[in-house]
Design a protein around this motif. Structure first.
Motif, PDB file in Angstrom:
ATOM      1  N   GLY A  66       0.659  -1.270  -0.012  1.00 16.23           N
ATOM      2  CA  GLY A  66       0.061  -0.124  -0.029  1.00 16.23           C
ATOM      3  C   GLY A  66       0.929   1.223  -0.300  1.00 16.23           C
ATOM      4  O   GLY A  66       2.071   1.277   0.519  1.00 16.23           O
ATOM      5  N   SER A  68       0.719   5.508   0.944  1.00 19.86           N
ATOM      6  CA  SER A  68      -0.310   6.340   1.618  1.00 19.86           C
ATOM      7  C   SER A  68       0.707   7.595   1.996  1.00 19.86           C
ATOM      8  O   SER A  68       1.773   7.637   2.584  1.00 19.86           O
ATOM      9  CB  SER A  68      -0.837   5.663   2.815  1.00 19.86           C
ATOM     10  OG  SER A  68      -1.466   6.477   3.793  1.00 19.86           O
ATOM     11  N   THR A  69      -0.043   8.680   1.951  1.00 16.20           N
ATOM     12  CA  THR A  69       0.519  10.025   2.349  1.00 16.20           C
ATOM     13  C   THR A  69      -0.882  10.619   2.825  1.00 16.20           C
ATOM     14  O   THR A  69      -1.523  10.871   2.000  1.00 16.20           O
ATOM     15  CB  THR A  69       1.110  10.868   1.227  1.00 16.20           C
ATOM     16  OG1 THR A  69       2.287  10.210   0.965  1.00 16.20           O
ATOM     17  CG2 THR A  69       1.370  12.325   1.541  1.00 16.20           C
ATOM     18  N   TRP A  73      -4.915  10.060  -2.025  1.00 16.30           N
ATOM     19  CA  TRP A  73      -5.438   8.887  -2.356  1.00 16.30           C
ATOM     20  C   TRP A  73      -4.583   8.028  -1.990  1.00 16.30           C
ATOM     21  O   TRP A  73      -3.319   8.011  -2.171  1.00 16.30           O
ATOM     22  CB  TRP A  73      -5.800   8.760  -3.810  1.00 16.30           C
ATOM     23  CG  TRP A  73      -6.994   9.189  -4.499  1.00 16.30           C
ATOM     24  CD1 TRP A  73      -6.772  10.633  -4.818  1.00 16.30           C
ATOM     25  CD2 TRP A  73      -8.501   8.963  -4.716  1.00 16.30           C
ATOM     26  NE1 TRP A  73      -8.015  11.124  -5.393  1.00 16.30           N
ATOM     27  CE2 TRP A  73      -9.045   9.957  -5.142  1.00 16.30           C
ATOM     28  CE3 TRP A  73      -8.873   7.701  -4.432  1.00 16.30           C
ATOM     29  CZ2 TRP A  73     -10.455   9.911  -5.732  1.00 16.30           C
ATOM     30  CZ3 TRP A  73     -10.386   7.515  -4.873  1.00 16.30           C
ATOM     31  CH2 TRP A  73     -10.695   8.814  -5.272  1.00 16.30           C
ATOM     32  N   THR A  74      -5.109   6.778  -1.186  1.00 18.98           N
ATOM     33  CA  THR A  74      -4.172   5.713  -0.678  1.00 18.98           C
ATOM     34  C   THR A  74      -4.627   4.441  -1.687  1.00 18.98           C
ATOM     35  O   THR A  74      -5.533   4.323  -2.114  1.00 18.98           O
ATOM     36  CB  THR A  74      -4.607   5.097   0.549  1.00 18.98           C
ATOM     37  OG1 THR A  74      -4.564   6.201   1.676  1.00 18.98           O
ATOM     38  CG2 THR A  74      -4.292   3.937   1.195  1.00 18.98           C
ATOM     39  N   TYR A  75      -3.249   4.109  -2.101  1.00 24.66           N
ATOM     40  CA  TYR A  75      -3.441   2.753  -3.272  1.00 24.66           C
ATOM     41  C   TYR A  75      -2.982   1.649  -2.574  1.00 24.66           C
ATOM     42  O   TYR A  75      -2.231   1.730  -1.761  1.00 24.66           O
ATOM     43  CB  TYR A  75      -2.682   3.142  -4.280  1.00 24.66           C
ATOM     44  CG  TYR A  75      -3.339   3.841  -5.490  1.00 24.66           C
ATOM     45  CD1 TYR A  75      -4.133   3.337  -6.415  1.00 24.66           C
ATOM     46  CD2 TYR A  75      -3.445   5.283  -5.339  1.00 24.66           C
ATOM     47  CE1 TYR A  75      -4.803   4.066  -7.289  1.00 24.66           C
ATOM     48  CE2 TYR A  75      -4.132   6.112  -6.041  1.00 24.66           C
ATOM     49  CZ  TYR A  75      -4.940   5.452  -7.376  1.00 24.66           C
ATOM     50  OH  TYR A  75      -5.638   6.171  -8.385  1.00 24.66           O
ATOM     51  N   ARG A 123      -8.478   1.491  -3.922  1.00 24.85           N
ATOM     52  CA  ARG A 123      -8.040   2.800  -3.537  1.00 24.85           C
ATOM     53  C   ARG A 123      -9.131   3.477  -2.768  1.00 24.85           C
ATOM     54  O   ARG A 123     -10.132   3.151  -2.925  1.00 24.85           O
ATOM     55  CB  ARG A 123      -7.685   3.807  -4.812  1.00 24.85           C
ATOM     56  CG  ARG A 123      -8.784   4.156  -5.754  1.00 24.85           C
ATOM     57  CD  ARG A 123      -8.261   5.011  -7.016  1.00 24.85           C
ATOM     58  NE  ARG A 123      -9.616   5.558  -7.424  1.00 24.85           N
ATOM     59  CZ  ARG A 123      -9.559   6.656  -8.343  1.00 24.85           C
ATOM     60  NH1 ARG A 123      -8.421   7.300  -8.505  1.00 24.85           N
ATOM     61  NH2 ARG A 123     -10.726   7.115  -8.785  1.00 24.85           N
TER      62      ARG A 123
ATOM     63  N   SER B 127      -2.998   4.324  10.446  1.00 26.13           N
ATOM     64  CA  SER B 127      -1.844   5.222   9.918  1.00 26.13           C
ATOM     65  C   SER B 127      -0.994   5.679  11.004  1.00 26.13           C
ATOM     66  O   SER B 127      -1.605   6.081  12.067  1.00 26.13           O
ATOM     67  CB  SER B 127      -2.566   6.489   9.222  1.00 26.13           C
ATOM     68  OG  SER B 127      -1.588   7.541   8.763  1.00 26.13           O
TER      69      SER B 127
END
Lengths: 129, 129
Positions: A66, A68-69, A73-75, A123, B127
């Motif tokens: 995955g 993420s930031t 968008w998270t993928y 996503r 997160s």
């Protein structure tokens, strides 16, 4: 190319078909995590935070990863066991740089590595939180 | 039962097999979103925030839905078009309450609705952000 940190989640539980449960550190996911850790150290990738995950509940498309930031968008992608851990790690670090460079996390289609075009699992939009 | 707000992402682009592209508001995803909106209003579900999403990139398992709360595991589930929109909406709201009640988002297996047991697509850990 990167301008923001990226968290890369790696499912260390992922096994290829028929791979034994033990030893856990020889599972495809654990081997990819180790290769990524080594490659990120060698590259000096200060924008990347690697997070090992004990099962991302995908299972059928090893190895799952995955990106993420916050605010993007998270993928979630899979199928990284189709390559050697070293080659997959290089693709993932390159992808992380492209993800970091995309303000919303949406890498333009033409720039998207083939592994991401074929490997997308899901996503999620930028969190309102 | 709930003690924390839950964001429910609903892929409004999801279509069942053979369903036409237009009209968009008759797609399975859009219909589920509408049913959820109506059910959440009827129930008075102040802990739920519904977020329509223009494609969650799953596509093969309509309708796709995500549950997210800061500090908890994020879950993505699919296959909600196997039921009527109204029945799926009821299952999703019940699941959201159980998710809200679980401190880490991990609903105990025995309490997990069948649709969640069978429909999981992926999960991401809380997160670090």
């Amino acid at each position: 190319m990167s301008d923001q940190s990226v968290t890369i989640y790696v499912c260390t539980s992922c096994r290829t078909e028929g791979q034994p449960l033990e030893p856990r550190n020889e599972r495809a996911g654990a081997r990819l995590y180790a290769a990524l850790d080594e490659a990120a150290s060698a590259e000096g990738a200060p924008h990347v935070t690697l997070v090992p995950v004990d099962c991302m509940s995908v299972c059928k498309r090893p190895v799952t990863v995955g990106f993420s930031t916050p605010g993007k968008w998270t993928y979630v992608y899979g199928d990284f066991a189709k390559d050697t851990p070293e080659a997959a790690a290089a693709t993932i670090l390159d992808s992380a740089s492209r993800f970091a460079a995309a303000p919303d996390g949406l890498i333009p289609w033409k720039e998207r590595p083939e592994a991401l075009k074929r490997g997308v699992i899901a996503r999620l939009p930028p969190s309102a939180a």
